[in-house]
Scaffold this motif. Sequence first.
Motif, PDB file in Angstrom:
ATOM      1  N   ARG A  30       0.808  -1.198  -0.145  1.00 54.29           N
ATOM      2  CA  ARG A  30       0.106  -0.076  -0.137  1.00 54.29           C
ATOM      3  C   ARG A  30       0.658   1.121   0.082  1.00 54.29           C
ATOM      4  O   ARG A  30       1.720   1.462   0.939  1.00 54.29           O
ATOM      5  CB  ARG A  30      -0.947   0.063   1.212  1.00 54.29           C
ATOM      6  N   PRO A  31       0.766   2.284  -0.934  1.00 52.78           N
ATOM      7  CA  PRO A  31       1.518   3.281  -1.108  1.00 52.78           C
ATOM      8  C   PRO A  31       1.116   4.398   0.251  1.00 52.78           C
ATOM      9  O   PRO A  31      -0.009   4.422   0.542  1.00 52.78           O
ATOM     10  CB  PRO A  31       0.957   3.995  -2.247  1.00 52.78           C
ATOM     11  N   ARG A  32       2.067   4.725   0.799  1.00 50.95           N
ATOM     12  CA  ARG A  32       2.068   5.713   1.893  1.00 50.95           C
ATOM     13  C   ARG A  32       1.556   5.096   3.233  1.00 50.95           C
ATOM     14  O   ARG A  32       0.900   5.838   4.032  1.00 50.95           O
ATOM     15  CB  ARG A  32       1.670   6.763   1.525  1.00 50.95           C
ATOM     16  N   SER A  33       1.610   3.747   3.525  1.00 52.75           N
ATOM     17  CA  SER A  33       0.927   3.335   4.603  1.00 52.75           C
ATOM     18  C   SER A  33       1.960   2.892   5.652  1.00 52.75           C
ATOM     19  O   SER A  33       3.478   2.891   5.452  1.00 52.75           O
ATOM     20  CB  SER A  33       0.291   1.978   4.345  1.00 52.75           C
ATOM     21  N   GLU A  34       1.773   2.881   6.995  1.00 55.81           N
ATOM     22  CA  GLU A  34       2.524   2.732   8.197  1.00 55.81           C
ATOM     23  C   GLU A  34       3.094   1.225   7.821  1.00 55.81           C
ATOM     24  O   GLU A  34       4.194   1.015   8.224  1.00 55.81           O
ATOM     25  CB  GLU A  34       1.743   2.873   9.216  1.00 55.81           C
ATOM     26  N   PHE A  35       2.404   0.468   7.269  1.00 56.09           N
ATOM     27  CA  PHE A  35       3.065  -0.946   6.854  1.00 56.09           C
ATOM     28  C   PHE A  35       4.012  -0.854   5.920  1.00 56.09           C
ATOM     29  O   PHE A  35       4.991  -1.622   6.166  1.00 56.09           O
ATOM     30  CB  PHE A  35       1.808  -1.853   6.443  1.00 56.09           C
ATOM     31  N   ALA A  36       3.840  -0.340   4.880  1.00 51.26           N
ATOM     32  CA  ALA A  36       5.000  -0.038   3.794  1.00 51.26           C
ATOM     33  C   ALA A  36       6.052   0.798   4.530  1.00 51.26           C
ATOM     34  O   ALA A  36       7.486   0.291   4.262  1.00 51.26           O
ATOM     35  CB  ALA A  36       4.627   0.744   2.766  1.00 51.26           C
ATOM     36  N   ASP A  37       6.181   1.692   5.493  1.00 49.22           N
ATOM     37  CA  ASP A  37       7.017   2.267   6.093  1.00 49.22           C
ATOM     38  C   ASP A  37       7.750   1.500   7.006  1.00 49.22           C
ATOM     39  O   ASP A  37       9.070   1.670   7.157  1.00 49.22           O
ATOM     40  CB  ASP A  37       6.518   3.369   6.708  1.00 49.22           C
ATOM     41  N   ARG A  38       7.243   0.330   7.348  1.00 54.40           N
ATOM     42  CA  ARG A  38       7.826  -0.381   8.438  1.00 54.40           C
ATOM     43  C   ARG A  38       7.460  -1.923   8.031  1.00 54.40           C
ATOM     44  O   ARG A  38       6.784  -2.733   9.063  1.00 54.40           O
ATOM     45  CB  ARG A  38       7.395  -0.060   9.927  1.00 54.40           C
ATOM     46  N   PRO A  39       8.247  -2.515   7.239  1.00 50.42           N
ATOM     47  CA  PRO A  39       7.850  -3.864   6.752  1.00 50.42           C
ATOM     48  C   PRO A  39       8.251  -5.113   7.840  1.00 50.42           C
ATOM     49  O   PRO A  39       7.599  -6.029   8.115  1.00 50.42           O
ATOM     50  CB  PRO A  39       8.101  -3.951   5.453  1.00 50.42           C
ATOM     51  N   LEU A  40       9.410  -4.625   8.310  1.00 53.36           N
ATOM     52  CA  LEU A  40       9.850  -5.832   9.366  1.00 53.36           C
ATOM     53  C   LEU A  40       8.915  -5.886  10.663  1.00 53.36           C
ATOM     54  O   LEU A  40       8.931  -6.824  11.065  1.00 53.36           O
ATOM     55  CB  LEU A  40      11.452  -5.552   9.603  1.00 53.36           C
ATOM     56  N   ASP A  41       8.439  -4.589  10.973  1.00 56.25           N
ATOM     57  CA  ASP A  41       7.812  -4.570  12.119  1.00 56.25           C
ATOM     58  C   ASP A  41       6.371  -5.420  11.956  1.00 56.25           C
ATOM     59  O   ASP A  41       5.808  -6.070  12.887  1.00 56.25           O
ATOM     60  CB  ASP A  41       7.231  -3.411  12.576  1.00 56.25           C
ATOM     61  N   ALA A  95       1.191  -6.399  18.944  1.00 52.66           N
ATOM     62  CA  ALA A  95       1.235  -4.927  18.343  1.00 52.66           C
ATOM     63  C   ALA A  95       2.107  -4.263  19.353  1.00 52.66           C
ATOM     64  O   ALA A  95       3.043  -3.361  18.706  1.00 52.66           O
ATOM     65  CB  ALA A  95      -0.055  -4.416  17.993  1.00 52.66           C
ATOM     66  N   ALA A  96       1.930  -4.157  20.661  1.00 55.55           N
ATOM     67  CA  ALA A  96       2.714  -3.513  21.378  1.00 55.55           C
ATOM     68  C   ALA A  96       4.293  -3.887  21.213  1.00 55.55           C
ATOM     69  O   ALA A  96       5.116  -2.926  21.317  1.00 55.55           O
ATOM     70  CB  ALA A  96       2.299  -3.494  22.662  1.00 55.55           C
ATOM     71  N   VAL A  97       4.413  -5.297  21.168  1.00 59.14           N
ATOM     72  CA  VAL A  97       5.819  -5.664  21.143  1.00 59.14           C
ATOM     73  C   VAL A  97       6.567  -5.358  19.887  1.00 59.14           C
ATOM     74  O   VAL A  97       7.596  -4.847  19.782  1.00 59.14           O
ATOM     75  CB  VAL A  97       5.956  -7.126  21.497  1.00 59.14           C
ATOM     76  N   THR A  98       5.931  -5.477  18.689  1.00 62.75           N
ATOM     77  CA  THR A  98       6.491  -5.473  17.630  1.00 62.75           C
ATOM     78  C   THR A  98       6.440  -3.996  16.894  1.00 62.75           C
ATOM     79  O   THR A  98       7.194  -3.537  16.186  1.00 62.75           O
ATOM     80  CB  THR A  98       5.742  -6.344  16.437  1.00 62.75           C
ATOM     81  N   TRP A  99       5.574  -3.093  17.488  1.00 61.08           N
ATOM     82  CA  TRP A  99       5.532  -1.867  16.909  1.00 61.08           C
ATOM     83  C   TRP A  99       5.777  -0.648  18.092  1.00 61.08           C
ATOM     84  O   TRP A  99       5.721   0.360  17.858  1.00 61.08           O
ATOM     85  CB  TRP A  99       3.850  -1.494  16.446  1.00 61.08           C
ATOM     86  N   ASN A 100       6.396  -1.238  19.051  1.00 53.74           N
ATOM     87  CA  ASN A 100       6.965  -0.507  20.096  1.00 53.74           C
ATOM     88  C   ASN A 100       6.005   0.514  20.806  1.00 53.74           C
ATOM     89  O   ASN A 100       6.340   1.514  21.189  1.00 53.74           O
ATOM     90  CB  ASN A 100       8.113   0.504  19.610  1.00 53.74           C
ATOM     91  N   GLY A 101       4.644  -0.117  20.580  1.00 54.48           N
ATOM     92  CA  GLY A 101       3.774   0.911  21.389  1.00 54.48           C
ATOM     93  C   GLY A 101       3.071   1.966  20.450  1.00 54.48           C
ATOM     94  O   GLY A 101       2.351   2.726  20.939  1.00 54.48           O
ATOM     95  N   GLU A 102       3.472   1.973  19.154  1.00 49.75           N
ATOM     96  CA  GLU A 102       3.235   3.195  18.396  1.00 49.75           C
ATOM     97  C   GLU A 102       2.008   2.698  17.456  1.00 49.75           C
ATOM     98  O   GLU A 102       1.557   3.382  16.688  1.00 49.75           O
ATOM     99  CB  GLU A 102       4.457   3.478  17.524  1.00 49.75           C
ATOM    100  N   SER A 103       1.744   1.487  17.495  1.00 47.89           N
ATOM    101  CA  SER A 103       0.679   0.910  16.461  1.00 47.89           C
ATOM    102  C   SER A 103      -0.520   1.545  16.781  1.00 47.89           C
ATOM    103  O   SER A 103      -0.949   1.584  17.962  1.00 47.89           O
ATOM    104  CB  SER A 103       0.783  -0.449  16.329  1.00 47.89           C
ATOM    105  N   GLN A 104      -1.683   1.683  15.824  1.00 48.30           N
ATOM    106  CA  GLN A 104      -2.787   2.064  15.975  1.00 48.30           C
ATOM    107  C   GLN A 104      -3.842   0.753  15.494  1.00 48.30           C
ATOM    108  O   GLN A 104      -4.821   0.914  15.368  1.00 48.30           O
ATOM    109  CB  GLN A 104      -3.182   3.080  14.932  1.00 48.30           C
TER     110      GLN A 104
END
Length: 144
Positions: A30-41, A95-104
């Motif tokens: 997905r262009p400009r998604s938080e997933f594309a920005d952080r694929p390893l997370d 989500a909290a562990v892999t996204w360092n608490g930043e995930s929505q």
Amino acid sequence: MKMNWRAHWVWFCLILGLITAADYAEHILRPRSEFADRPLDWLAFTAASVATLCGFAISVSFVLKKALISPLVAETGGVALAVAFHLIVSGPFWAAVTWNGESQLHFDSVLEPVAMAIAIYLAFRGLLWISIAALSRFGKRGET
């Protein structure tokens, strides 16, 4: 170690893994998604979620079968409880562990996904049973 390809849990986890891999690819593309920005997370969350779902479903169904519940009911219950557990506990945890608490990432509903999981699981079991029965008959035709 020889794999029992007739065991439904093998197919369940393989199919879940393939569907999840496709979902992962769709999210990171997905262009400009938080997933594309952080694929390893997202990969870490996805892998942990699949492992948790499979492990929890298998473990719960094993316990329910030990409680003398019929295998199909126990296994369906294992899948249903695994989905509920993921939506309520393990999904937010991973989500909290892999996204360092930043995930929505959050899950608003539990009943609808659990009901869908039950229906899909029962359809999967029916198709698997039909496939195994057909392949078993096909293999016996050539025997003398």
